[in-house]
Scaffold this motif. Sequence first.
Motif, PDB file in Angstrom:
ATOM      1  N   ILE A  65       0.812  -1.214   0.000  1.00  0.00           N
ATOM      2  CA  ILE A  65       0.000   0.000   0.000  1.00  0.00           C
ATOM      3  C   ILE A  65       0.848   1.268   0.000  1.00  0.00           C
ATOM      4  N   CYS A  66       2.162   1.147   0.324  1.00  0.00           N
ATOM      5  CA  CYS A  66       2.964   2.349   0.427  1.00  0.00           C
ATOM      6  C   CYS A  66       4.451   1.995   0.476  1.00  0.00           C
ATOM      7  N   PHE A  67       5.266   2.930   0.006  1.00  0.00           N
ATOM      8  CA  PHE A  67       6.721   2.817   0.106  1.00  0.00           C
ATOM      9  C   PHE A  67       7.246   4.013   0.884  1.00  0.00           C
ATOM     10  N   HIS A  68       8.188   3.766   1.797  1.00  0.00           N
ATOM     11  CA  HIS A  68       8.883   4.815   2.543  1.00  0.00           C
ATOM     12  C   HIS A  68      10.342   4.732   2.139  1.00  0.00           C
ATOM     13  N   SER A  69      10.963   5.862   1.814  1.00  0.00           N
ATOM     14  CA  SER A  69      12.343   5.814   1.363  1.00  0.00           C
ATOM     15  C   SER A  69      13.036   7.153   1.521  1.00  0.00           C
ATOM     16  N   THR A  70      14.356   7.091   1.583  1.00  0.00           N
ATOM     17  CA  THR A  70      15.174   8.300   1.525  1.00  0.00           C
ATOM     18  C   THR A  70      15.720   8.500   0.118  1.00  0.00           C
ATOM     19  N   SER A  71      15.381   7.595  -0.786  1.00  0.00           N
ATOM     20  CA  SER A  71      15.845   7.666  -2.168  1.00  0.00           C
ATOM     21  C   SER A  71      14.790   8.325  -3.051  1.00  0.00           C
ATOM     22  N   SER A  72      15.175   9.415  -3.687  1.00  0.00           N
ATOM     23  CA  SER A  72      14.224  10.088  -4.583  1.00  0.00           C
ATOM     24  C   SER A  72      13.868   9.185  -5.770  1.00  0.00           C
ATOM     25  N   LYS A  73      14.803   8.345  -6.209  1.00  0.00           N
ATOM     26  CA  LYS A  73      14.519   7.418  -7.309  1.00  0.00           C
ATOM     27  C   LYS A  73      13.381   6.460  -6.936  1.00  0.00           C
ATOM     28  N   THR A  74      13.425   5.931  -5.718  1.00  0.00           N
ATOM     29  CA  THR A  74      12.378   5.024  -5.251  1.00  0.00           C
ATOM     30  C   THR A  74      11.043   5.749  -5.150  1.00  0.00           C
ATOM     31  N   ILE A  75      11.067   6.967  -4.635  1.00  0.00           N
ATOM     32  CA  ILE A  75       9.829   7.742  -4.489  1.00  0.00           C
ATOM     33  C   ILE A  75       9.199   7.998  -5.853  1.00  0.00           C
ATOM     34  N   VAL A  76       9.996   8.457  -6.797  1.00  0.00           N
ATOM     35  CA  VAL A  76       9.488   8.747  -8.140  1.00  0.00           C
ATOM     36  C   VAL A  76       8.978   7.475  -8.810  1.00  0.00           C
ATOM     37  N   SER A  77       9.733   6.399  -8.696  1.00  0.00           N
ATOM     38  CA  SER A  77       9.333   5.130  -9.319  1.00  0.00           C
ATOM     39  C   SER A  77       8.018   4.615  -8.738  1.00  0.00           C
ATOM     40  N   SER A  78       7.909   4.627  -7.411  1.00  0.00           N
ATOM     41  CA  SER A  78       6.683   4.107  -6.795  1.00  0.00           C
ATOM     42  C   SER A  78       5.478   4.975  -7.133  1.00  0.00           C
ATOM     43  N   GLN A  79       5.661   6.292  -7.151  1.00  0.00           N
ATOM     44  CA  GLN A  79       4.549   7.178  -7.495  1.00  0.00           C
ATOM     45  C   GLN A  79       4.149   7.017  -8.956  1.00  0.00           C
ATOM     46  N   SER A  80       5.121   6.792  -9.825  1.00  0.00           N
ATOM     47  CA  SER A  80       4.792   6.637 -11.244  1.00  0.00           C
ATOM     48  C   SER A  80       4.012   5.353 -11.494  1.00  0.00           C
ATOM     49  N   LEU A  81       4.139   4.391 -10.577  1.00  0.00           N
ATOM     50  CA  LEU A  81       3.370   3.150 -10.677  1.00  0.00           C
ATOM     51  C   LEU A  81       2.034   3.241  -9.929  1.00  0.00           C
ATOM     52  N   GLY A  82       1.774   4.408  -9.342  1.00  0.00           N
ATOM     53  CA  GLY A  82       0.484   4.619  -8.690  1.00  0.00           C
ATOM     54  C   GLY A  82       0.446   4.281  -7.202  1.00  0.00           C
ATOM     55  N   TYR A  83       1.605   4.115  -6.579  1.00  0.00           N
ATOM     56  CA  TYR A  83       1.637   3.782  -5.159  1.00  0.00           C
ATOM     57  C   TYR A  83       1.894   5.024  -4.324  1.00  0.00           C
ATOM     58  N   LYS A  84       1.333   5.028  -3.121  1.00  0.00           N
ATOM     59  CA  LYS A  84       1.638   6.095  -2.174  1.00  0.00           C
ATOM     60  C   LYS A  84       3.093   5.943  -1.768  1.00  0.00           C
ATOM     61  N   SER A  85       3.735   7.067  -1.522  1.00  0.00           N
ATOM     62  CA  SER A  85       5.113   7.002  -1.059  1.00  0.00           C
ATOM     63  C   SER A  85       5.388   8.164  -0.118  1.00  0.00           C
ATOM     64  N   HIS A  86       6.351   7.939   0.760  1.00  0.00           N
ATOM     65  CA  HIS A  86       6.739   8.961   1.727  1.00  0.00           C
ATOM     66  C   HIS A  86       8.241   9.099   1.704  1.00  0.00           C
ATOM     67  N   PHE A  87       8.707  10.314   1.481  1.00  0.00           N
ATOM     68  CA  PHE A  87      10.129  10.609   1.537  1.00  0.00           C
ATOM     69  C   PHE A  87      10.494  10.858   2.993  1.00  0.00           C
ATOM     70  N   VAL A  88      11.367  10.007   3.529  1.00  0.00           N
ATOM     71  CA  VAL A  88      11.704  10.112   4.962  1.00  0.00           C
ATOM     72  C   VAL A  88      13.137  10.517   5.172  1.00  0.00           C
TER      73      VAL A  88
END
Length: 88
Positions: A65-88
């Motif tokens: 349901i969600c990805f948490h990451s300090t990596s902007s690449k992960t945040i962008v990738s997960s959001q582009s696939l339609g998943y919620k993400s949180h930059f931590v």
Amino acid sequence: MDSKSKKTMISIDENKYPNWEIYLKNEFKKINSTNVEIICNNIDLSCTKILEIIEIANQYNCRIICFHSTSSKTIVSSQSLGYKSHFV
């Protein structure tokens, strides 16, 4: 609350688990819920890697349901696939 509907968080750390794909499979085997949040810390996940994680989760009847990451690449990738993400 039904134990299958509660949320579980799985933290993967590339330094602690260099083969984190196997670690994830083992974690999915153990959990007793369907909604999972992935805390990927500083791991750079591409869309392809995120889709692999989703496929692993589906094998164990889990839903990411969600990805948490300090990596902007992960945040962008997960959001582009339609998943919620949180930059931590």
